[in-house]
Design a protein around this motif. Structure first.
Motif, PDB file in Angstrom:
ATOM      1  N   PHE A 105       0.842  -1.190   0.000  1.00 21.35           N
ATOM      2  CA  PHE A 105       0.000   0.000   0.000  1.00 21.35           C
ATOM      3  C   PHE A 105       0.883   1.248   0.000  1.00 21.35           C
ATOM      4  N   PRO A 106       0.375   2.363  -0.515  1.00 19.19           N
ATOM      5  CA  PRO A 106       1.126   3.614  -0.410  1.00 19.19           C
ATOM      6  C   PRO A 106       1.134   4.114   1.034  1.00 19.19           C
ATOM      7  N   SER A 107       2.066   4.978   1.350  1.00 20.89           N
ATOM      8  CA  SER A 107       2.080   5.583   2.679  1.00 20.89           C
ATOM      9  C   SER A 107       0.847   6.465   2.843  1.00 20.89           C
ATOM     10  N   VAL A 108       0.487   6.732   4.104  1.00 25.34           N
ATOM     11  CA  VAL A 108      -0.686   7.557   4.400  1.00 25.34           C
ATOM     12  C   VAL A 108      -0.272   8.658   5.373  1.00 25.34           C
ATOM     13  N   ASP A 109      -0.400   9.895   4.944  1.00 21.20           N
ATOM     14  CA  ASP A 109      -0.003  11.041   5.766  1.00 21.20           C
ATOM     15  C   ASP A 109       1.432  10.909   6.267  1.00 21.20           C
ATOM     16  N   GLY A 110       2.274  10.265   5.473  1.00 23.40           N
ATOM     17  CA  GLY A 110       3.675  10.117   5.849  1.00 23.40           C
ATOM     18  C   GLY A 110       3.969   8.930   6.741  1.00 23.40           C
ATOM     19  N   TYR A 111       2.974   8.070   6.980  1.00 29.09           N
ATOM     20  CA  TYR A 111       3.171   6.900   7.841  1.00 29.09           C
ATOM     21  C   TYR A 111       3.139   5.608   7.027  1.00 29.09           C
ATOM     22  N   ILE A 112       3.895   4.622   7.506  1.00 33.17           N
ATOM     23  CA  ILE A 112       3.835   3.275   6.949  1.00 33.17           C
ATOM     24  C   ILE A 112       3.680   2.269   8.085  1.00 33.17           C
ATOM     25  N   ASP A 113       3.472   1.030   7.701  1.00 31.54           N
ATOM     26  CA  ASP A 113       3.248  -0.106   8.603  1.00 31.54           C
ATOM     27  C   ASP A 113       4.316  -0.192   9.699  1.00 31.54           C
ATOM     28  N   GLY A 114       3.869  -0.289  10.955  1.00 32.63           N
ATOM     29  CA  GLY A 114       4.791  -0.430  12.067  1.00 32.63           C
ATOM     30  C   GLY A 114       5.526  -1.750  12.094  1.00 32.63           C
ATOM     31  N   GLY A 115       5.149  -2.663  11.197  1.00 28.66           N
ATOM     32  CA  GLY A 115       5.826  -3.949  11.137  1.00 28.66           C
ATOM     33  C   GLY A 115       7.275  -3.840  10.726  1.00 28.66           C
ATOM     34  N   VAL A 116       7.705  -2.693  10.194  1.00 27.99           N
ATOM     35  CA  VAL A 116       9.107  -2.546   9.812  1.00 27.99           C
ATOM     36  C   VAL A 116      10.016  -2.563  11.035  1.00 27.99           C
ATOM     37  N   TYR A 117       9.431  -2.361  12.228  1.00 27.47           N
ATOM     38  CA  TYR A 117      10.240  -2.480  13.451  1.00 27.47           C
ATOM     39  C   TYR A 117       9.569  -3.310  14.540  1.00 27.47           C
ATOM     40  N   ALA A 118       8.272  -3.576  14.423  1.00 26.23           N
ATOM     41  CA  ALA A 118       7.588  -4.318  15.483  1.00 26.23           C
ATOM     42  C   ALA A 118       6.424  -5.112  14.914  1.00 26.23           C
ATOM     43  N   ALA A 119       6.732  -6.136  14.106  1.00 28.78           N
ATOM     44  CA  ALA A 119       5.662  -7.000  13.604  1.00 28.78           C
ATOM     45  C   ALA A 119       4.934  -7.662  14.752  1.00 28.78           C
ATOM     46  N   ASN A 120       5.657  -7.944  15.807  1.00 28.12           N
ATOM     47  CA  ASN A 120       5.099  -8.431  17.067  1.00 28.12           C
ATOM     48  C   ASN A 120       5.250  -7.291  18.077  1.00 28.12           C
ATOM     49  N   PRO A 121       4.154  -6.611  18.436  1.00 26.97           N
ATOM     50  CA  PRO A 121       4.261  -5.418  19.290  1.00 26.97           C
ATOM     51  C   PRO A 121       4.277  -5.705  20.780  1.00 26.97           C
ATOM     52  N   SER A 122       4.545  -6.943  21.182  1.00 22.97           N
ATOM     53  CA  SER A 122       4.492  -7.317  22.596  1.00 22.97           C
ATOM     54  C   SER A 122       5.403  -6.458  23.464  1.00 22.97           C
ATOM     55  N   MET A 123       6.656  -6.310  23.027  1.00 24.36           N
ATOM     56  CA  MET A 123       7.608  -5.559  23.834  1.00 24.36           C
ATOM     57  C   MET A 123       7.249  -4.089  23.893  1.00 24.36           C
ATOM     58  N   CYS A 124       6.711  -3.550  22.804  1.00 29.32           N
ATOM     59  CA  CYS A 124       6.243  -2.166  22.805  1.00 29.32           C
ATOM     60  C   CYS A 124       5.139  -1.990  23.849  1.00 29.32           C
ATOM     61  N   ALA A 125       4.233  -2.950  23.902  1.00 32.05           N
ATOM     62  CA  ALA A 125       3.130  -2.879  24.853  1.00 32.05           C
ATOM     63  C   ALA A 125       3.628  -2.984  26.290  1.00 32.05           C
ATOM     64  N   LEU A 126       4.572  -3.882  26.517  1.00 29.39           N
ATOM     65  CA  LEU A 126       5.125  -4.036  27.869  1.00 29.39           C
ATOM     66  C   LEU A 126       5.800  -2.745  28.303  1.00 29.39           C
ATOM     67  N   ALA A 127       6.581  -2.137  27.415  1.00 27.50           N
ATOM     68  CA  ALA A 127       7.247  -0.880  27.737  1.00 27.50           C
ATOM     69  C   ALA A 127       6.227   0.222  28.020  1.00 27.50           C
ATOM     70  N   GLN A 128       5.168   0.268  27.229  1.00 28.05           N
ATOM     71  CA  GLN A 128       4.134   1.277  27.431  1.00 28.05           C
ATOM     72  C   GLN A 128       3.494   1.142  28.808  1.00 28.05           C
ATOM     73  N   SER A 129       3.283  -0.082  29.237  1.00 27.79           N
ATOM     74  CA  SER A 129       2.646  -0.306  30.548  1.00 27.79           C
ATOM     75  C   SER A 129       3.515   0.191  31.693  1.00 27.79           C
ATOM     76  N   GLN A 130       4.822   0.324  31.438  1.00 26.37           N
ATOM     77  CA  GLN A 130       5.750   0.740  32.492  1.00 26.37           C
ATOM     78  C   GLN A 130       6.137   2.214  32.392  1.00 26.37           C
ATOM     79  N   ASP A 131       5.509   2.948  31.483  1.00 28.49           N
ATOM     80  CA  ASP A 131       5.819   4.365  31.303  1.00 28.49           C
ATOM     81  C   ASP A 131       5.474   5.139  32.572  1.00 28.49           C
TER      82      ASP A 131
END
Length: 309
Positions: A172-198
């Motif tokens: 797909f083309p980019s949208v408003d300058g954004y692309i799929d977060g899978g380029v760094y977090a196809a599995n967002p588990s660690m992102c979620a864990l970090a967010q919970s500890q913010d």
């Protein structure tokens, strides 16, 4: 012990139907009806981001599954005219994202992240932060969330965030300058864990209270033969996209497993040898329904009953 429950959903395009069916099957197990209602945070990347947003909106799992079955062909509709304009897929994205936009608008309307019924964390990648200072202008990962605070994205439209996280490069083309977060977090588990500890989040849970269930979309046993590949842009372009989207998932799995131990569980079913399903493999939907219906979920059900409830 109080519990803070995180549900993390991988990216994978049309393979999201596998995740939807697995969640539906878990929900039908004795004593687990409505288990998703107890989730405190739903994280998602790409198709997992769409699933997360739909669940946070309050859609029934069966409704979500039906979207993949009924609308997959429309979302991944590649006309001959589009191919002609794209010079046979060389110069442009495979699909027009307006078809996905239409479906997301019909589901979410003008709802904002702040109006969702659950906390969400949705991955995307910002190609240009448009900073005024040239020394800070760069691309960067972006995590959209609806936690209160100065960095909240609560005002963002849900359907827009869905488009951002689903805009897989070359598909797909980019949208408003954004692309799929899978380029760094196809599995967002660690992102979620970090967010919970913010520390900026009021009443953030102690890490010992966090339980995390991570669901994959089905893994294809893909490999590239050869010990020395003298490839350039043309040969690496499409394999590299899939490599990034698939390859980051295992790192997050390792990190969460090390940090949470038995309070972390991942179900990532593997397709049989010789079965490879790309993000746009709509023609494989009947097979994926059969596959997901047969995935062994006993260990996952056991874990949920022991650590989640």
């Amino acid at each position: 012990m109080s519990k803070y429950r995180i549900l993390s959903l991988d990216g994978g395009g049309i393979r999201g139907i596998v995740t939807a069916i697995i969640m539906e099957r878990i929900n039908s197990e004795d004593g687990l009806a409505g288990w998703i209602e107890s989730v405190d945070l739903i994280a998602g990347t790409s198709t997992g981001g769409l699933l997360a947003l739909a669940l946070a909106q309050g859609l029934d799992i069966r409704q979500i599954r039906n979207l993949y079955e009924d609308k997959g062909d429309d979302i991944f509709d590649d006309s001959w005219l589009d191919d002609l304009i794209d010079i046979g897929k060389i110069a442009g994205a495979d699909y027009d994202i307006r078809n996905l936009e239409k479906e997301l608008k019909s589901i979410f309307g003008q709802t904002t992240l702040a109006k969702l019924k659950k906390r969400v964390l949705i991955t995307a990648f910002d190609l240009d932060n448009e900073a005024d200072d040239p020394m800070t202008r760069s691309w960067k990962p972006k995590l959209f969330h609806n936690f209160p605070g100065s960095d909240s994205d609560g005002k963002e439209l849900v359907y827009k965030v869905g488009l951002y996280t689903a805009a897989a490069p070359t598909y797909f083309p980019s949208v408003d300058g954004y692309i799929d977060g899978g380029v760094y977090a196809a599995n967002p588990s660690m992102c979620a864990l970090a967010q919970s500890q913010d520390s900026r989040i009021a009443n953030s849970p102690p890490i010992d209270d966090v339980v995390l269930l991570s669901l994959g979309t089905g893994t294809s046993l893909v490999y590239i033969k050869g010990k020395s590949l003298d490839w350039g842009y043309a040969q690496w372009a499409k394999p590299l996209v899939n490599l990034m989207l698939d390859g980051t998932a295992g790192i997050a799995d390792y990190q969460c497993r090390q940090m949470l131990r038995e309070r972390y569980h991942r179900l990532a079913p593997i397709f049989p040898e010789g079965i490879s399903i790309p993000l746009d493999g709509v023609e494989k939907v009947p097979y994926m329904i059969e596959f997901a219906t047969g995935v062994k979920i006993a260990e996952t059900v056991k874990w949920i009953k022991k650590y989640w409830l």
